[in-house]
Each structure stands twice: as C-alpha cells, then as structure tokens.
Design an enzyme around this catalytic site. Sequence first.
Site, PDB file in Angstrom:
ATOM      1  N   HIS A   1     -43.850   0.025  29.331  1.00  0.00           N
ATOM      2  CA  HIS A   1     -44.320  -0.594  30.575  1.00  0.00           C
ATOM      3  C   HIS A   1     -45.797  -0.327  30.837  1.00  0.00           C
ATOM      4  O   HIS A   1     -46.257  -0.416  31.966  1.00  0.00           O
ATOM      5  CB  HIS A   1     -43.459  -0.117  31.755  1.00  0.00           C
ATOM      6  CG  HIS A   1     -42.045  -0.592  31.673  1.00  0.00           C
ATOM      7  ND1 HIS A   1     -41.008  -0.033  32.395  1.00  0.00           N
ATOM      8  CD2 HIS A   1     -41.478  -1.587  30.952  1.00  0.00           C
ATOM      9  CE1 HIS A   1     -39.873  -0.662  32.104  1.00  0.00           C
ATOM     10  NE2 HIS A   1     -40.134  -1.606  31.233  1.00  0.00           N
TER      11      HIS A   1
ATOM     12  N   CYS B   1     -62.749 -10.221  35.920  1.00  0.00           N
ATOM     13  CA  CYS B   1     -63.028  -9.659  34.591  1.00  0.00           C
ATOM     14  C   CYS B   1     -64.514  -9.828  34.270  1.00  0.00           C
ATOM     15  O   CYS B   1     -65.055 -10.940  34.381  1.00  0.00           O
ATOM     16  CB  CYS B   1     -62.180 -10.381  33.552  1.00  0.00           C
ATOM     17  SG  CYS B   1     -62.636  -9.969  31.853  1.00  0.00           S
TER      18      CYS B   1
ATOM     19  N   CYS C   1     -64.719 -12.525  31.174  1.00  0.00           N
ATOM     20  CA  CYS C   1     -64.330 -13.944  31.226  1.00  0.00           C
ATOM     21  C   CYS C   1     -64.063 -14.441  32.640  1.00  0.00           C
ATOM     22  O   CYS C   1     -63.757 -15.627  32.827  1.00  0.00           O
ATOM     23  CB  CYS C   1     -63.110 -14.190  30.344  1.00  0.00           C
ATOM     24  SG  CYS C   1     -61.569 -13.645  31.092  1.00  0.00           S
TER      25      CYS C   1
END
Length: 246
Positions: free
Chosen positions: A118, A151, A154
Amino acid sequence: MHVCLAAKLRAAKHAVIFTGAGISTESGIPDFRSKDGIWTKMAPIDFNDFVSSAAMRREAWRRRFAMDGVFASAQVNRGHRAVATLIRQGRVSFVITQNIDNLHQVSGVPADQVIELHGNTFYAKCLCCDIRVELEPIREYFVQHGEAPDCPACGGLLKTATISFGQAMPEHEMARAQAAAGSCDLFVVLGSSLVVYPAADVPALAVRHGAELVIVNREPTPLDDLAGLVLHAPIGDTLDGAVRAL
Ligand code: NAD
C-alpha cells in the site's frame, strides 16, 4: 504460546512475514479497525474523490500533515525489531507489509526485502507522470496556500505515495508478494484484520501453495480457520518471546 511460534519458525525453510497496522500500534500509530482506530474518527477518502475534488485533496493533505507529530514520535517497537532479527538470521526472506509507515526499513530490514503493498506515506508521487516528490516542499506550499502544489514536472496531481481505496494496486509489488507467498513454507501474519482486499488474498494464496499459516492478531480474522496456529495476543510480547526462544 510463543514457544509454538518459535518451533514453527525453527522448522521453516522459507518463511515470509506479512504485517498490518497492528504491528505499529505499539509504536503509537493507531490502526484502522481497533476500537480506538482511525476509522472510529474519520471515514477514508476514496481515490476517485481525491482525483475529482479539490476539497477532498485539501482534506487528504491536511490529514497527512496532521499525522506529522505521530510519525515523528513513532519509534520501532519490539515487534519490528523481532522481524528485523528474523530477516538478519535468514529465517525470513521477505516482509510483505500493508503499512505505509516505513518502520520496517527503519528497524533495519533492507528495503529490497520489504514489499510495500500500500505504498509509503513519507514521499509523494505524481498521479500523472509518476515522479517522486519529497514532502517538505509540499508541506511548505500547503502551509502557505492551504493546498498541495501541482507536480513540478508535468503539472499533474500530487498524492502521498500510498494506495487509497479505489486506487489500482502496484503491479510490481503485488507480483513480488504473490511470488513470495507462492514459494514459502511458512507464512506469518502479524497485526492485520485481513479484510482489505486484494492484500488479504496473499495469505490465502500461500496456503493454497502448501504453506502453513500462522496468525498473530489481537482479534479473530476471517482467515483464522485456515491457520495452523492462531495467537490472539500482542505482537511485541509474542514475537519477541518467539525470537528469544529460537
Ligand atoms: P486494521 O486496522 O484493519 O487491523 C489491524 C489489526 O491489528 C486489528 O485486527 C487489531 O486487532 C490488530 N492489532 C492492533 N494492535 C495489535 C497488537 N499490538 N498486537 C496484536 N494485534 C494488534 O489494519 P490492516 O489489516 O493493516 O488493514 C488496513 C489498512 O490500514 C492497510 O491498508 C494499511 O495501509 C492501513 N494502515 C496502516 C497504518 C500504518 O502504516 N501503521 C496505520 C493505519 C492503517
């Protein structure tokens, strides 16, 4: 009780350990489903809600940074140390963990022997281009603006590198966990309610491939009937006692 566990660990040729939030409660990190667990206080944020709602993203990041104090004061406990000893002795090859708290690595288990199903909450990833982004600049931005930045590479959404409900499992880690479960002769679960899928399929897979299952958990789990040994006991005492009896 721990003597039975020690005997199984001694007899095993290829043992694998699988941990859940219960191994870290003795470090002061609450689990999800115990009576004072996190979900008695707040509902989880689904992946689709995170992606579609700026308010949910703010709330997810608020919750993450609200845990800073808990994580900063969390020390590895006897359970983590006993697991690290078993790895160092070569009795256990991998720790498959549902935990996101990094404590197995901190306890000395080499990172390549920890399989994080996870993810990990100590860094972030871009949901678009997948680059890793450290938390510190995100924290600074969050304090100033009340939300996470986009981000830097990007412009995509940043999220802690953890797997939320509704989010795809990491394929590589799942494949490694399945390979480890399919080739061991002893599979030891420590502190998991075994109700979160597909992670909870991994112990059942080990049993289908012929491994003996051991479960150490305070409360009963749905897989107890599959296990050759079930100890409804605290992990620290039990595993530390077993390792000392080896
Ligand atoms: P869970 O909360 O569903 O179950 C934890 C189990 O551990 C419970 O059945 C409880 O009885 C048992 N337990 C708690 N303390 C124990 C102790 N000291 N000794 C023995 N048993 C103990 O957690 P889960 O099965 O890991 O699954 C839920 C999800 O929780 C996972 O996906 C994980 O990512 C996430 N989670 C992780 C952390 C962490 O990283 N420390 C903390 C909370 C939740």
